[in-house]
Design a protein around this motif. Structure first.
Motif, PDB file in Angstrom:
ATOM      1  N   GLU A  72      19.139  13.135 -59.234  1.00  0.00           N
ATOM      2  CA  GLU A  72      18.815  14.528 -59.537  1.00  0.00           C
ATOM      3  C   GLU A  72      17.613  14.973 -58.709  1.00  0.00           C
ATOM      4  OE1 GLU A  72      18.975  12.009 -61.666  1.00  0.00           O
ATOM      5  OE2 GLU A  72      19.765  12.614 -63.623  1.00  0.00           O
ATOM      6  N   GLN A  73      17.666  16.251 -58.336  1.00  0.00           N
ATOM      7  CA  GLN A  73      16.560  16.778 -57.540  1.00  0.00           C
ATOM      8  C   GLN A  73      16.074  18.045 -58.224  1.00  0.00           C
ATOM      9  OE1 GLN A  73      17.878  18.045 -53.706  1.00  0.00           O
ATOM     10  NE2 GLN A  73      15.889  18.935 -53.183  1.00  0.00           N
ATOM     11  N   PHE A  74      14.765  18.093 -58.547  1.00  0.00           N
ATOM     12  CA  PHE A  74      14.229  19.248 -59.278  1.00  0.00           C
ATOM     13  C   PHE A  74      14.184  20.460 -58.368  1.00  0.00           C
ATOM     14  CE2 PHE A  74      10.908  22.000 -60.922  1.00  0.00           C
ATOM     15  CZ  PHE A  74      11.266  22.070 -62.256  1.00  0.00           C
ATOM     16  N   ILE A  75      14.798  21.563 -58.814  1.00  0.00           N
ATOM     17  CA  ILE A  75      14.808  22.753 -57.965  1.00  0.00           C
ATOM     18  C   ILE A  75      14.370  23.997 -58.724  1.00  0.00           C
ATOM     19  CG2 ILE A  75      16.535  21.997 -56.281  1.00  0.00           C
ATOM     20  CD1 ILE A  75      18.615  23.492 -57.965  1.00  0.00           C
ATOM     21  N   GLY A  76      13.761  23.828 -59.909  1.00  0.00           N
ATOM     22  CA  GLY A  76      13.273  24.987 -60.662  1.00  0.00           C
ATOM     23  C   GLY A  76      14.401  25.904 -61.076  1.00  0.00           C
ATOM     24  N   PHE A  77      14.207  27.192 -60.824  1.00  0.00           N
ATOM     25  CA  PHE A  77      15.182  28.174 -61.282  1.00  0.00           C
ATOM     26  C   PHE A  77      16.273  28.455 -60.252  1.00  0.00           C
ATOM     27  CE2 PHE A  77      11.788  28.989 -64.299  1.00  0.00           C
ATOM     28  CZ  PHE A  77      12.494  29.253 -65.458  1.00  0.00           C
ATOM     29  N   GLU A  78      16.400  27.599 -59.267  1.00  0.00           N
ATOM     30  CA  GLU A  78      17.338  27.891 -58.183  1.00  0.00           C
ATOM     31  C   GLU A  78      18.787  28.020 -58.661  1.00  0.00           C
ATOM     32  OE1 GLU A  78      17.687  25.629 -54.310  1.00  0.00           O
ATOM     33  OE2 GLU A  78      15.527  26.004 -54.410  1.00  0.00           O
ATOM     34  N   ASN A  79      19.173  27.160 -59.626  1.00  0.00           N
ATOM     35  CA  ASN A  79      20.535  27.258 -60.163  1.00  0.00           C
ATOM     36  C   ASN A  79      20.788  28.631 -60.761  1.00  0.00           C
ATOM     37  OD1 ASN A  79      21.613  24.724 -59.594  1.00  0.00           O
ATOM     38  ND2 ASN A  79      20.562  23.812 -61.355  1.00  0.00           N
ATOM     39  N   PHE A  80      19.796  29.107 -61.503  1.00  0.00           N
ATOM     40  CA  PHE A  80      19.958  30.403 -62.161  1.00  0.00           C
ATOM     41  C   PHE A  80      20.043  31.515 -61.128  1.00  0.00           C
ATOM     42  CE2 PHE A  80      18.154  27.734 -65.458  1.00  0.00           C
ATOM     43  CZ  PHE A  80      18.933  28.065 -66.546  1.00  0.00           C
ATOM     44  N   GLN A  81      19.176  31.424 -60.095  1.00  0.00           N
ATOM     45  CA  GLN A  81      19.230  32.421 -59.019  1.00  0.00           C
ATOM     46  C   GLN A  81      20.598  32.398 -58.354  1.00  0.00           C
ATOM     47  OE1 GLN A  81      15.992  31.380 -56.477  1.00  0.00           O
ATOM     48  NE2 GLN A  81      14.485  32.530 -57.660  1.00  0.00           N
ATOM     49  N   ASP A  82      21.078  31.172 -58.152  1.00  0.00           N
ATOM     50  CA  ASP A  82      22.371  30.993 -57.516  1.00  0.00           C
ATOM     51  C   ASP A  82      23.478  31.666 -58.326  1.00  0.00           C
ATOM     52  OD1 ASP A  82      23.396  29.718 -55.202  1.00  0.00           O
ATOM     53  OD2 ASP A  82      24.570  28.444 -56.562  1.00  0.00           O
ATOM     54  N   ILE A  83      23.410  31.488 -59.638  1.00  0.00           N
ATOM     55  CA  ILE A  83      24.443  32.061 -60.503  1.00  0.00           C
ATOM     56  C   ILE A  83      24.399  33.579 -60.444  1.00  0.00           C
ATOM     57  CG2 ILE A  83      25.064  32.401 -62.934  1.00  0.00           C
ATOM     58  CD1 ILE A  83      24.307  29.437 -63.340  1.00  0.00           C
ATOM     59  N   ILE A  84      23.170  34.116 -60.506  1.00  0.00           N
ATOM     60  CA  ILE A  84      23.036  35.576 -60.546  1.00  0.00           C
ATOM     61  C   ILE A  84      23.517  36.207 -59.253  1.00  0.00           C
ATOM     62  CG2 ILE A  84      21.327  37.443 -60.672  1.00  0.00           C
ATOM     63  CD1 ILE A  84      19.823  35.681 -62.680  1.00  0.00           C
ATOM     64  N   THR A  85      23.345  35.486 -58.139  1.00  0.00           N
ATOM     65  CA  THR A  85      23.751  36.080 -56.864  1.00  0.00           C
ATOM     66  C   THR A  85      25.159  35.676 -56.452  1.00  0.00           C
ATOM     67  OG1 THR A  85      22.664  34.229 -55.773  1.00  0.00           O
ATOM     68  CG2 THR A  85      21.412  36.281 -55.935  1.00  0.00           C
ATOM     69  N   ASP A  86      25.840  34.859 -57.288  1.00  0.00           N
ATOM     70  CA  ASP A  86      27.165  34.373 -56.920  1.00  0.00           C
ATOM     71  C   ASP A  86      28.239  35.396 -57.279  1.00  0.00           C
ATOM     72  OD1 ASP A  86      29.590  33.082 -56.673  1.00  0.00           O
ATOM     73  OD2 ASP A  86      28.780  31.141 -57.301  1.00  0.00           O
ATOM     74  N   ALA A 284      34.519  20.123 -60.149  1.00  0.00           N
ATOM     75  CA  ALA A 284      33.562  19.928 -59.052  1.00  0.00           C
ATOM     76  C   ALA A 284      32.452  18.962 -59.455  1.00  0.00           C
ATOM     77  CB  ALA A 284      32.970  21.276 -58.653  1.00  0.00           C
ATOM     78  N   PHE A 285      32.289  18.709 -60.761  1.00  0.00           N
ATOM     79  CA  PHE A 285      31.225  17.848 -61.303  1.00  0.00           C
ATOM     80  C   PHE A 285      29.840  18.267 -60.838  1.00  0.00           C
ATOM     81  CE2 PHE A 285      34.856  15.034 -62.045  1.00  0.00           C
ATOM     82  CZ  PHE A 285      34.636  14.763 -63.373  1.00  0.00           C
ATOM     83  N   ASN A 286      29.665  19.555 -60.607  1.00  0.00           N
ATOM     84  CA  ASN A 286      28.371  20.096 -60.222  1.00  0.00           C
ATOM     85  C   ASN A 286      27.583  20.374 -61.502  1.00  0.00           C
ATOM     86  OD1 ASN A 286      26.266  21.335 -59.023  1.00  0.00           O
ATOM     87  ND2 ASN A 286      27.509  22.702 -57.751  1.00  0.00           N
ATOM     88  N   LEU A 287      27.067  19.311 -62.118  1.00  0.00           N
ATOM     89  CA  LEU A 287      26.603  19.435 -63.504  1.00  0.00           C
ATOM     90  C   LEU A 287      25.279  20.173 -63.637  1.00  0.00           C
ATOM     91  CD1 LEU A 287      27.871  16.055 -64.856  1.00  0.00           C
ATOM     92  CD2 LEU A 287      28.565  18.316 -65.601  1.00  0.00           C
ATOM     93  N   GLY A 288      24.438  20.143 -62.616  1.00  0.00           N
ATOM     94  CA  GLY A 288      23.188  20.901 -62.696  1.00  0.00           C
ATOM     95  C   GLY A 288      23.481  22.388 -62.790  1.00  0.00           C
ATOM     96  N   TRP A 289      24.288  22.858 -61.868  1.00  0.00           N
ATOM     97  CA  TRP A 289      24.681  24.264 -61.824  1.00  0.00           C
ATOM     98  C   TRP A 289      25.400  24.637 -63.120  1.00  0.00           C
ATOM     99  CZ3 TRP A 289      28.738  27.608 -62.112  1.00  0.00           C
ATOM    100  CH2 TRP A 289      28.633  28.824 -61.443  1.00  0.00           C
ATOM    101  N   ALA A 290      26.337  23.771 -63.539  1.00  0.00           N
ATOM    102  CA  ALA A 290      27.122  24.052 -64.739  1.00  0.00           C
ATOM    103  C   ALA A 290      26.216  24.142 -65.968  1.00  0.00           C
ATOM    104  CB  ALA A 290      28.185  22.983 -64.940  1.00  0.00           C
ATOM    105  N   SER A 291      25.198  23.284 -66.018  1.00  0.00           N
ATOM    106  CA  SER A 291      24.278  23.329 -67.150  1.00  0.00           C
ATOM    107  C   SER A 291      23.590  24.688 -67.225  1.00  0.00           C
ATOM    108  CB  SER A 291      23.216  22.237 -67.021  1.00  0.00           C
ATOM    109  OG  SER A 291      23.821  20.982 -67.131  1.00  0.00           O
ATOM    110  N   SER A 292      23.193  25.215 -66.059  1.00  0.00           N
ATOM    111  CA  SER A 292      22.531  26.520 -66.063  1.00  0.00           C
ATOM    112  C   SER A 292      23.457  27.589 -66.623  1.00  0.00           C
ATOM    113  CB  SER A 292      22.123  26.916 -64.644  1.00  0.00           C
ATOM    114  OG  SER A 292      21.455  25.859 -64.037  1.00  0.00           O
ATOM    115  N   LEU A 293      24.709  27.568 -66.179  1.00  0.00           N
ATOM    116  CA  LEU A 293      25.658  28.566 -66.683  1.00  0.00           C
ATOM    117  C   LEU A 293      25.872  28.369 -68.189  1.00  0.00           C
ATOM    118  CD1 LEU A 293      27.485  30.907 -66.114  1.00  0.00           C
ATOM    119  CD2 LEU A 293      29.285  29.336 -65.446  1.00  0.00           C
TER     120      LEU A 293
END
Lengths: 320, 275
Positions: A72-86, A284-293
């Motif tokens: 795991e790599q800590f990226i702060g709120f990047e997942n959330f930003q990613d979701i909002i702009t996706d 996709a097993f992208n669990l960090g991103w999925a957790s944010s959603l």
């Protein structure tokens, strides 16, 4: 107090050695009793909700794909930003809104009309069986419902496709395989499953109207519209609101039905937000991103719950 | 005697009921058709029924195991959940600890979360702890899944039992356990039945959790259906129709016999009454 008698219940104690002894041992800790009664539920709650939810909350700040093998790599709120702009998230989110609005409004209108129709059904011969048939769709697993409709929507041997082909005089349509009709075809299944729920709620709302008020309306010869407006709605509005809210929340949650009918396809025409989350987590097993959603959906659910309880408390305040 | 308007009205009601039931009836009919009968165009409404599918059904491997999984998981989870919930709802109803409102809110919100969102954290935890494909792991999750609804329903019913009963029993020398199980419990029997029936149906119908955190030893029928359906190129319609028909029978029979609990059951006990 000693002389208060309860007619059917044994309030005197028959000797039951270990049972009674345990009971009295608990009584000696009377102040701890409420806590002890809560411990099992709290254990369940902490192990199966608090821990996983905190875990997920933590993971939502990390970049982590299960299958990549990288830590795991800590990226702060990047997942959330990613979701909002996706864009694809917004697309499935707007589809979900259309889905919720479409299913709930059709189900509410149909359910209220049919509920009014069933209002006078008290003397219907075989009423119990008729209501069982009517309410059956909402009691069966969505997986089974999807099986029925796969059979009936099938372009070669499906009965619904056949009927449509006969009516239009064209080739039998592939209702859930065609991008143009898939969304409506799946929506129809949801309407079939959940309109009975709104019928049930409408019957409950109608049942909560005091008989005296209905008789008064009868004597005053109120028109249908006025009867509904001035007699039925003021009495039944809270039950109706609770029903509509529950349906809205459940419609927002829709997953099993679409998963087993179309898996979000064809393309992504029926991909609601829950399916997007499923695909990101378990395909996709992208669990960090999925957790944010999932965190976002969790907050939405809490908001819905607050609204539901707000209405429920108003209802209870009015009844008291 | 017979009012023609009344007769017409009754026919209309039955027509609506049959309309809603027709998709279910169609799959049930399909389970009595031959393979060619199901795949026939135009679809057959009248046909020579056969019991071959049911005879064939019992020779299939694993089906018995899946049914047993479905039954054992549902019953064990729901019974455990009801016991735990009964204790908690008694506490909420009688002692009203300060956190009552908040805890009831949290419990309700568990049920409002989309399944896909609640399965992600559980998946993380079960993978890390190695609880996947574990009968007990799944059963306990289902028990947790059944608790919110049971607490909401039972609290409503216990609120309806006068505190006088508790006081009388206590004054007469009964213990709290006696009050709980011998005085209050018999009076909330309808609540217990409603909680059992509806939680049973919810667990019986559940698919996603079983699909994600279950495995060979815990596969229930909905999961088996999805896996079977997506693996075969040509769907084995006679088998699927038979399996589905048998599987949906218990919930339908339950609402025939427990119809008066339907409203309480579908609204978390927040709306009382009969239809």
């Amino acid at each position: 107090m000693q002389h208060v008698k309860s007619p059917e219940l044994a309030t005197t104690v028959t000797p039951q050695p270990w049972w009674t002894r345990l009971g009295h041992a608990l009584d000696r800790r009377e102040r701890a009793l409420p806590t002890m009664l809560l411990v099992p539920v709290l254990l369940f709650f902490i192990i199966w909700n608090v821990i996983p939810t905190l875990w997920m909350l933590g993971l939502s700040f990390y970049k982590w794909t299960l299958t990549s093998g990288r830590p795991e790599q800590f990226i702060g709120f990047e997942n959330f930003q990613d979701i909002i702009t996706d864009n694809s998230v917004w697309l499935s989110f707007s589809k979900t809104l259309i889905w919720v609005f479409g299913t709930v409004s059709i189900e509410v209108i149909l359910g209220m009309l049919l509920g009014l129709l069933f209002w006078g059904s008290a003397k219907l011969p075989g009423r119990r069986l008729a209501l069982t048939l009517l309410f059956a769709p909402m009691m069966i697993t969505p997986v089974a419902a999807s099986i029925f409709f796969r059979l009936m929507y099938d372009p070669t041997f499906g009965v619904i496709s056949y009927i449509i082909a006969q009516l239009t005089g064209q080739a039998a349509p592939n209702l859930i395989g065609d991008r143009a009709t898939a969304f409506a075809a799946v929506l129809a299944v949801d309407v079939w499953m959940w309109t009975p729920f709104m019928i049930l709620i409408t019957l409950a709302a109608l049942g909560s109207v005091p008989k005296a008020e209905l008789e008064a309306a009868e004597i005053d010869k109120l028109s249908w519209f006025k009867k509904i407006r001035y007699v039925i709605l003021p009495n039944g509005k809270f039950i109706l609101m609770l029903g509509i809210l529950l349906r809205t929340i459940d419609s927002f949650k829709t997953m099993d039905l679409i998963f087993s009918l179309t898996r979000g396809g064809p393309g992504n025409t029926t991909e609601l937000i829950a399916i997007t989350l499923y695909r990101k987590s378990f395909e996709a097993f992208n669990l960090g991103w999925a957790s944010s959603l999932a965190v976002i959906l969790l907050l939405t659910a809490i908001a819905f719950t607050s609204i539901y309880l707000f209405v429920l408390n108003r209802k209870q305040a009015e009844e008291a | 005697m017979k009012n023609p308007r009344r007769v017409l009205y009754n026919i209309a009601l039955w027509a609506v009921a049959i309309f809603f039931f027709s998709p279910i009836a169609w799959i049930a009919l399909a389970s009595f058709k031959t393979k060619n009968g199901i795949l026939a165009t135009p679809p057959q409404l009248i046909f020579a029924p056969t019991l071959d599918n049911y005879a064939d059904f019992f020779t299939r491997p694993n089906v018995g195991q899946y049914f047993l999984n479905s039954i054992l998981l549902s019953v064990a989870a729901v019974l455990l959940a009801i016991l735990v919930s009964f204790l908690a709802s008694y506490c909420f109803s009688r002692f009203q600890p300060k956190a009552t409102g908040f805890l009831m809110f949290l419990l309700l919100s568990i049920r409002m979360v989309p399944a896909a969102a609640s399965v992600v954290p559980v998946f993380l935890m079960y993978t890390a702890f190695g609880w996947k494909d574990n009968w007990l792991g799944i059963m306990l999750f289902y028990a947790m899944f059944s608790i919110p609804f049971s607490v909401w329903i039972l609290k409503g019913f216990i609120d309806g039992v006068s505190q006088r009963y508790d006081e009388t029993a206590l004054v007469n020398g009964g213990s709290r356990l006696h009050v709980l199980f011998k005085v209050v419990l018999p009076q909330v029997r309808p609540g217990l039945i409603a909680a059992f029936i509806f939680n049973f149906i919810f667990v019986w119908n559940e698919f996603l959790i079983n699909f994600i955190i279950g495995g060979k030893t815990t596969t229930t029928i909905p999961t088996a259906l999805i896996i079977g359906v997506s693996n075969n190129q040509g769907m084995d319609w006679t088998f699927v129709a038979t399996l589905t028909t048998i599987y949906i029978l218990p919930p339908i029979i339950a609402i025939y016999f427990f119809q008066k609990y339907l409203l309480v059951g579908m609204t978390f006990g927040t709306v009382r009454g009969e239809v």
